[in-house]
Each structure stands twice: as C-alpha cells, then as structure tokens.
Motif scaffolding. Structure first.
Motif, PDB file in Angstrom:
ATOM      1  N   GLU A  95      -3.962  13.342   0.675  1.00 41.52           N
ATOM      2  CA  GLU A  95      -3.695  12.929   2.111  1.00 41.52           C
ATOM      3  C   GLU A  95      -3.862  11.350   2.065  1.00 41.52           C
ATOM      4  O   GLU A  95      -5.321  11.093   1.989  1.00 41.52           O
ATOM      5  N   TRP A  96      -3.112  10.591   2.539  1.00 42.84           N
ATOM      6  CA  TRP A  96      -3.186   9.193   2.416  1.00 42.84           C
ATOM      7  C   TRP A  96      -3.233   8.481   3.962  1.00 42.84           C
ATOM      8  O   TRP A  96      -2.678   9.153   4.825  1.00 42.84           O
ATOM      9  N   THR A  97      -4.135   7.680   4.391  1.00 46.02           N
ATOM     10  CA  THR A  97      -4.503   7.038   5.767  1.00 46.02           C
ATOM     11  C   THR A  97      -4.408   5.407   5.471  1.00 46.02           C
ATOM     12  O   THR A  97      -4.489   4.949   4.396  1.00 46.02           O
ATOM     13  N   PRO A  98      -3.954   4.640   6.607  1.00 41.79           N
ATOM     14  CA  PRO A  98      -3.928   3.095   6.631  1.00 41.79           C
ATOM     15  C   PRO A  98      -5.322   2.815   6.213  1.00 41.79           C
ATOM     16  O   PRO A  98      -6.452   3.212   6.690  1.00 41.79           O
ATOM     17  N   LEU A  99      -5.591   1.902   5.104  1.00 45.55           N
ATOM     18  CA  LEU A  99      -6.861   1.159   4.804  1.00 45.55           C
ATOM     19  C   LEU A  99      -7.383   0.138   5.700  1.00 45.55           C
ATOM     20  O   LEU A  99      -6.568  -0.675   6.015  1.00 45.55           O
ATOM     21  N   SER A 100      -8.362   0.126   6.537  1.00 46.81           N
ATOM     22  CA  SER A 100      -9.061  -0.401   7.523  1.00 46.81           C
ATOM     23  C   SER A 100      -9.184  -1.916   6.713  1.00 46.81           C
ATOM     24  O   SER A 100      -9.525  -1.932   5.554  1.00 46.81           O
ATOM     25  N   GLY A 101      -8.883  -2.985   7.460  1.00 50.52           N
ATOM     26  CA  GLY A 101      -9.001  -4.469   7.162  1.00 50.52           C
ATOM     27  C   GLY A 101      -8.178  -4.824   6.089  1.00 50.52           C
ATOM     28  O   GLY A 101      -8.197  -6.130   5.940  1.00 50.52           O
ATOM     29  N   ALA A 102      -7.218  -4.044   5.807  1.00 50.24           N
ATOM     30  CA  ALA A 102      -6.191  -4.617   4.906  1.00 50.24           C
ATOM     31  C   ALA A 102      -5.033  -5.398   5.564  1.00 50.24           C
ATOM     32  O   ALA A 102      -4.882  -5.200   6.738  1.00 50.24           O
ATOM     33  N   VAL A 103      -4.508  -6.228   4.701  1.00 45.51           N
ATOM     34  CA  VAL A 103      -3.271  -7.306   5.369  1.00 45.51           C
ATOM     35  C   VAL A 103      -1.788  -6.701   4.873  1.00 45.51           C
ATOM     36  O   VAL A 103      -1.805  -6.391   3.597  1.00 45.51           O
ATOM     37  N   GLY A 104      -1.190  -6.031   5.804  1.00 45.81           N
ATOM     38  CA  GLY A 104       0.183  -5.344   5.382  1.00 45.81           C
ATOM     39  C   GLY A 104       0.001  -3.902   5.595  1.00 45.81           C
ATOM     40  O   GLY A 104      -1.011  -3.248   5.564  1.00 45.81           O
ATOM     41  N   ALA A 105       1.561  -3.436   5.619  1.00 42.36           N
ATOM     42  CA  ALA A 105       1.397  -1.753   6.083  1.00 42.36           C
ATOM     43  C   ALA A 105       1.358  -1.232   4.619  1.00 42.36           C
ATOM     44  O   ALA A 105       1.224   0.088   4.980  1.00 42.36           O
ATOM     45  N   GLY A 106       1.442  -1.592   3.628  1.00 46.91           N
ATOM     46  CA  GLY A 106       1.237  -0.924   2.220  1.00 46.91           C
ATOM     47  C   GLY A 106      -0.020  -0.631   1.716  1.00 46.91           C
ATOM     48  O   GLY A 106      -0.098  -0.422   0.495  1.00 46.91           O
ATOM     49  N   ALA A 107      -1.004  -0.742   2.496  1.00 46.16           N
ATOM     50  CA  ALA A 107      -2.151  -0.584   1.981  1.00 46.16           C
ATOM     51  C   ALA A 107      -3.077   0.905   2.549  1.00 46.16           C
ATOM     52  O   ALA A 107      -3.082   0.809   3.757  1.00 46.16           O
ATOM     53  N   LEU A 108      -2.887   1.705   1.547  1.00 46.44           N
ATOM     54  CA  LEU A 108      -3.633   2.959   2.047  1.00 46.44           C
ATOM     55  C   LEU A 108      -4.842   3.441   1.336  1.00 46.44           C
ATOM     56  O   LEU A 108      -5.185   2.957   0.006  1.00 46.44           O
ATOM     57  N   ARG A 109      -5.653   4.391   1.913  1.00 46.27           N
ATOM     58  CA  ARG A 109      -6.620   4.937   0.994  1.00 46.27           C
ATOM     59  C   ARG A 109      -6.548   6.747   1.450  1.00 46.27           C
ATOM     60  O   ARG A 109      -5.771   6.988   2.301  1.00 46.27           O
TER      61      ARG A 109
END
Length: 162
Positions: free
Chosen positions: A22-36
């Motif tokens: 299950e993926w969630t947005p990566l905090s501190g990243a630039v852009g909508a395509g960064a997930l963790r």
C-alpha cells in the motif's frame, strides 16, 4: 560512506514485495509522483548486511516506519533535497530499479542552502546497490524520478536508523 554492489543474494525477490504494498505520498518530495510504502519490510538479510557494514546491529524504532520502507519516484517528480535527515544518524538506500532502466542517482552537496549547491560526489543508480551514509552530516539530493509505476520507475528501499 559505503557503496556496496550486489547487496542482496536475490534482489528480484526483495523488489517484488512492492507489488502488493500500500502506497502513500512521500513527505518532503517535489511532485505528485513520489510515493512510499505505508509499512516497512525489513529482512533478516538486510539487517545482517547492515550489521556487517557497521560492525554492530542497527538501532531503530520498529513503530517509526523508517527501517525498510520502499519509495517510488515517477517521471512527474523533480529532484529534491532529502528532508528526513533529522530522524536518523544513518541512512541506507538500496536501489531496486532494473538495470536497463537505471538513470540518475544520489548527489552529495556542499552549500546545500544556496541556490547553486556544489555537488561533491554523485553515486549513480545501479540495480542492487546499497549506499550507506550519514544523512545528518552530509546534505544530499536524489535525482529526478522516472517511469510510471514502482516496477518501471525509480524504486528504492530505505533504511533510517541510529
């Protein structure tokens, strides 16, 4: 800093854990395509490998979701300076992007607070390469992402610990 090629005996097995994650947005990243990944997936093999490099077992809070999570950064996300440096004394980034897709890497910086920081060292992405470093001592930046999903984009497994 240590760079270890061939970190896992079977990196494809480690890589395919993400197919059911299950993926969630990566905090501190630039852009909508960064997930963790929401959860962490540490393995005995990874912990043993880090122990061998450090000469001691890595210390981490299992509830902090910082030891063994995966990140995916797509083509829609720009390079960014890593923001999570205060959380740990050590970071290990394991590249799990297939060889034919590898592009970019991690840059270590001088004068990171300026408009034009100087890159003092660049470590390129290579499949099954682990980069171990002290994130709170050396400013660093990941290169721009690529691909459209975790299996064809910039896929890493990250271990933050003390």
């Amino acid at each position: 800093m240590e760079v270890v090629d061939g970190f896992h005996a079977d990196p494809d097995r480690v890589r395919h854990v993400v197919t059911g994650a299950e993926w969630t947005p990566l905090s501190g990243a630039v852009g909508a395509g960064a997930l963790r990944t929401r959860q962490c997936f540490p393995t005995t093999e990874a912990t043993a490998g880090l122990t061998a490099l450090l000469g001691r077992e890595p210390e981490f809070d299992a509830g902090a979701d910082a030891f063994g999570f995966y990140t995916f950064v797509s083509a829609g996300s720009a390079a960014h300076t890593e923001a999570d440096t205060a959380r740990a004394n050590w970071a290990a980034v394991l590249y799990l992007t297939p060889p034919h897709l590898c592009s970019g890497g991690i840059s270590f910086l001088r004068d990171a607070e300026t408009e034009a920081p100087e890159i003092t060292m660049h470590v390129p992405i290579r499949f099954n390469r682990l980069v171990l470093f002290r994130p709170n001592r050396v400013p660093h930046r990941a290169s721009a992402g690529f691909g459209t999903d975790p299996l064809n984009g910039r896929l890493t497994q990250v271990f933050l610990f003390n």
